[in-house]
Design an enzyme around this catalytic site. Sequence first.
Site, PDB file in Angstrom:
ATOM      1  N   ASP A   1       0.760  -1.242   0.021  1.00 50.66           N
ATOM      2  CA  ASP A   1       0.028  -0.169  -0.043  1.00 50.66           C
ATOM      3  C   ASP A   1       1.003   1.175  -0.058  1.00 50.66           C
ATOM      4  OD1 ASP A   1      -3.085   0.426   1.349  1.00 50.66           O
ATOM      5  OD2 ASP A   1      -1.687   2.093   0.917  1.00 50.66           O
TER       6      ASP A   1
ATOM      7  N   LEU B   1      -0.060   4.087   1.026  1.00 59.89           N
ATOM      8  CA  LEU B   1      -0.571   5.003   2.012  1.00 59.89           C
ATOM      9  C   LEU B   1      -0.897   6.299   1.600  1.00 59.89           C
ATOM     10  CD1 LEU B   1       1.977   4.038   4.995  1.00 59.89           C
ATOM     11  CD2 LEU B   1      -0.119   3.282   4.460  1.00 59.89           C
TER      12      LEU B   1
ATOM     13  N   GLY C   1      -4.611   5.229   2.421  1.00 63.84           N
ATOM     14  CA  GLY C   1      -4.599   4.202   3.454  1.00 63.84           C
ATOM     15  C   GLY C   1      -3.584   4.636   4.735  1.00 63.84           C
TER      16      GLY C   1
ATOM     17  N   ALA D   1      -5.859  -1.881  -4.253  1.00 63.30           N
ATOM     18  CA  ALA D   1      -5.297  -0.676  -4.359  1.00 63.30           C
ATOM     19  C   ALA D   1      -6.034   0.393  -5.703  1.00 63.30           C
ATOM     20  CB  ALA D   1      -3.951  -0.516  -4.406  1.00 63.30           C
TER      21      ALA D   1
ATOM     22  N   ASN E   1      -2.816   5.311 -12.046  1.00 62.78           N
ATOM     23  CA  ASN E   1      -3.171   4.348 -11.015  1.00 62.78           C
ATOM     24  C   ASN E   1      -3.909   3.056 -11.087  1.00 62.78           C
ATOM     25  OD1 ASN E   1      -1.354   5.935  -9.516  1.00 62.78           O
ATOM     26  ND2 ASN E   1      -2.948   7.086  -8.517  1.00 62.78           N
TER      27      ASN E   1
ATOM     28  N   TYR F   1     -13.612   7.053 -12.974  1.00 62.15           N
ATOM     29  CA  TYR F   1     -13.176   6.038 -11.973  1.00 62.15           C
ATOM     30  C   TYR F   1     -13.965   4.498 -12.539  1.00 62.15           C
ATOM     31  CZ  TYR F   1     -14.374   3.069  -7.813  1.00 62.15           C
ATOM     32  OH  TYR F   1     -14.292   2.119  -6.876  1.00 62.15           O
TER      33      TYR F   1
ATOM     34  N   PHE G   1     -21.209  -2.850  -4.566  1.00 56.89           N
ATOM     35  CA  PHE G   1     -21.983  -1.786  -4.211  1.00 56.89           C
ATOM     36  C   PHE G   1     -21.741  -0.854  -3.151  1.00 56.89           C
ATOM     37  CE2 PHE G   1     -25.280  -2.344  -7.964  1.00 56.89           C
ATOM     38  CZ  PHE G   1     -24.749  -3.222  -8.432  1.00 56.89           C
TER      39      PHE G   1
ATOM     40  N   HIS H   1     -18.712   9.646   1.948  1.00 58.53           N
ATOM     41  CA  HIS H   1     -19.613   8.638   2.168  1.00 58.53           C
ATOM     42  C   HIS H   1     -20.825   8.899   3.194  1.00 58.53           C
ATOM     43  CE1 HIS H   1     -16.259   6.353   0.004  1.00 58.53           C
ATOM     44  NE2 HIS H   1     -17.174   5.831  -0.812  1.00 58.53           N
TER      45      HIS H   1
ATOM     46  N   PHE I   1     -28.184  15.191  -0.868  1.00 61.17           N
ATOM     47  CA  PHE I   1     -27.915  15.495  -2.184  1.00 61.17           C
ATOM     48  C   PHE I   1     -29.194  15.184  -3.023  1.00 61.17           C
ATOM     49  CE2 PHE I   1     -23.191  14.664  -1.389  1.00 61.17           C
ATOM     50  CZ  PHE I   1     -23.018  16.090  -0.474  1.00 61.17           C
TER      51      PHE I   1
HETATM   52  N1  UFG Z   1     -25.127  11.283  -0.024  1.00 63.12           N
HETATM   53  C1  UFG Z   1     -25.901  12.458   0.614  1.00 63.12           C
HETATM   54  N2  UFG Z   1     -24.932  13.356   1.358  1.00 63.12           N
HETATM   55  C2  UFG Z   1     -23.668  12.976   1.591  1.00 63.12           C
HETATM   56  C3  UFG Z   1     -23.295  12.112   0.963  1.00 63.12           C
HETATM   57  C4  UFG Z   1     -23.993  11.288   0.128  1.00 63.12           C
HETATM   58  O1  UFG Z   1     -26.898  12.522   0.380  1.00 63.12           O
HETATM   59  O2  UFG Z   1     -23.158  13.741   2.384  1.00 63.12           O
HETATM   60  C5  UFG Z   1     -25.965  10.551  -0.712  1.00 63.12           C
HETATM   61  C6  UFG Z   1     -25.355  10.336  -2.292  1.00 63.12           C
HETATM   62  O3  UFG Z   1     -25.736  11.283  -3.084  1.00 63.12           O
HETATM   63  C7  UFG Z   1     -25.921   8.927  -2.615  1.00 63.12           C
HETATM   64  C8  UFG Z   1     -25.906   8.062  -1.458  1.00 63.12           C
HETATM   65  O4  UFG Z   1     -25.918   9.387  -0.272  1.00 63.12           O
HETATM   66  O5  UFG Z   1     -27.128   9.164  -3.407  1.00 63.12           O
HETATM   67  C9  UFG Z   1     -24.658   7.391  -1.067  1.00 63.12           C
HETATM   68  O6  UFG Z   1     -23.299   7.932  -1.476  1.00 63.12           O
HETATM   69  P1  UFG Z   1     -22.082   7.514  -0.967  1.00 63.12           P
HETATM   70  O7  UFG Z   1     -21.183   8.653  -1.564  1.00 63.12           O
HETATM   71  O8  UFG Z   1     -21.950   7.141   0.339  1.00 63.12           O
HETATM   72  O9  UFG Z   1     -21.896   6.353  -2.027  1.00 63.12           O
HETATM   73  P2  UFG Z   1     -22.090   6.212  -3.795  1.00 63.12           P
HETATM   74  O10 UFG Z   1     -23.307   5.383  -3.803  1.00 63.12           O
HETATM   75  O11 UFG Z   1     -22.075   7.654  -4.178  1.00 63.12           O
HETATM   76  O12 UFG Z   1     -20.894   5.486  -4.109  1.00 63.12           O
HETATM   77  C10 UFG Z   1     -20.559   4.163  -4.027  1.00 63.12           C
HETATM   78  C11 UFG Z   1     -18.917   3.827  -4.098  1.00 63.12           C
HETATM   79  C12 UFG Z   1     -18.151   4.419  -5.011  1.00 63.12           C
HETATM   80  C13 UFG Z   1     -18.913   3.693  -6.332  1.00 63.12           C
HETATM   81  C14 UFG Z   1     -20.207   4.009  -6.303  1.00 63.12           C
HETATM   82  C15 UFG Z   1     -20.922   3.306  -7.353  1.00 63.12           C
HETATM   83  O13 UFG Z   1     -18.735   4.569  -2.778  1.00 63.12           O
HETATM   84  O14 UFG Z   1     -17.073   3.862  -5.161  1.00 63.12           O
HETATM   85  O15 UFG Z   1     -20.871   3.511  -5.369  1.00 63.12           O
HETATM   86  O16 UFG Z   1     -21.750   3.966  -8.249  1.00 63.12           O
HETATM   87  F1  UFG Z   1     -18.468   4.134  -7.396  1.00 63.12           F
END
Ligand code: UFG
Length: 335
Positions: free
Chosen positions: A31, A33, A36, A74, A92, A141, A169, A187, A206
């Site tokens: 890794d 880092l 990470g 990674a 990467n 991505y 997912f 997230h 959002f």
């Molecule tokens: N959300 C909010 N407010 C926040 C953060 C997220 O409303 O502060 C919403 C997003 O709009 C989304 C849901 O919460 O509808 C989940 O969002 P995340 O960012 O937690 O996760 P994502 O679904 O966007 O992303 C995940 C993985 C990515 C991957 C994607 C596949 O983390 O790596 O699924 O589409 F690419």
Amino acid sequence: MRIMVTGGAGYIGSVVTEELLQRGDAVVVYDNLHKGHRDAVVEGAAFVEGDLLDTALLRDTFSQHGVEAVVHMAADSLVGESVKAPAKYYRNNVIGSLNLLDVMHDLGVRHLVFSSTAAVYGEPERQPIEETAPTQPTNPYGETKLAFERALRWYDAAHGIRFVSLRYFNAAGATERCGERHAPETHLIPLVLQAASGHLPEVLVFGDDYPTPDGTCVRDYIHVVDLAQAHVLALRALVQGHPSAIYNLGCGGKGYSVKQVIDCARRVTGRDIRVRVSERRPGDPAVLIASSARITHELGWRPQHQRLEAILESAWRWMQRPGHGAEAGLGNAPH
Ligand code: UFG
């Protein structure tokens, strides 16, 4: 077996390392880092701080640790960043990953489990999503993960490197030792729990005008332990001769909306969580739910922690441990 876990200092990588060690495998974490954390590398695993672009170090690590198989996690994995900086993602996620494959080929290592993503599907028309759905990524991505998945097929055909690609997912939850800690945090679940613990003043939702029952996006949240166990199963299957395969990993065909996640977090934590609806985040599909029927049918994988409450409880418990809550990136990341 002696297994290299690339990205083993990250959130999912640390839990995969834990699972492998528990089953008696030897693990070397490789890794750089950049994202990470050194202290996330599980005790009992060897650690090499290295980049996939450093071919000489990668090769030395394989030789010194007698690596027999690889779990490759990674990667750069922020959708928004990938749109702004595609070169970083191609370098990467594609070039680095190809280096890894070339070293594996040179040294005769023939089994690889790859962490792919639901982002390869883009905005699918049908839910739940099956592996046969069209792959039309809407950001670099997803595009770079798909590019490497495609390369894997040809390396298998030419060099006999067999692989399982796992399309994750929404990974969530924690073990006693390992949890989610990104800086900046983007997230939903960690941000909601940071709001519950008072490290954030509010959660931004959002968009609440999506074509879903409550107007907020629906996602398929899978416990990180279930996710990690799928890697172990996949590796075992490959070693036993299973052909290369691609599998979705979700949590049994059920999704939760952003509002449902926040309500559940209020129940689990017993805290108030302030919410503010803001604009949609560019590139967010309304609904992403996996069909995981293929991996259940072919490898016998079944998620054990399907309740959203249980996922949130584990993440909340982990965040309560000294250092974890306060350290996590504070403040909503720009989107
Ligand atoms: N959300 C909010 N407010 C926040 C953060 C997220 O409303 O502060 C919403 C997003 O709009 C989304 C849901 O919460 O509808 C989940 O969002 P995340 O960012 O937690 O996760 P994502 O679904 O966007 O992303 C995940 C993985 C990515 C991957 C994607 C596949 O983390 O790596 O699924 O589409 F690419």
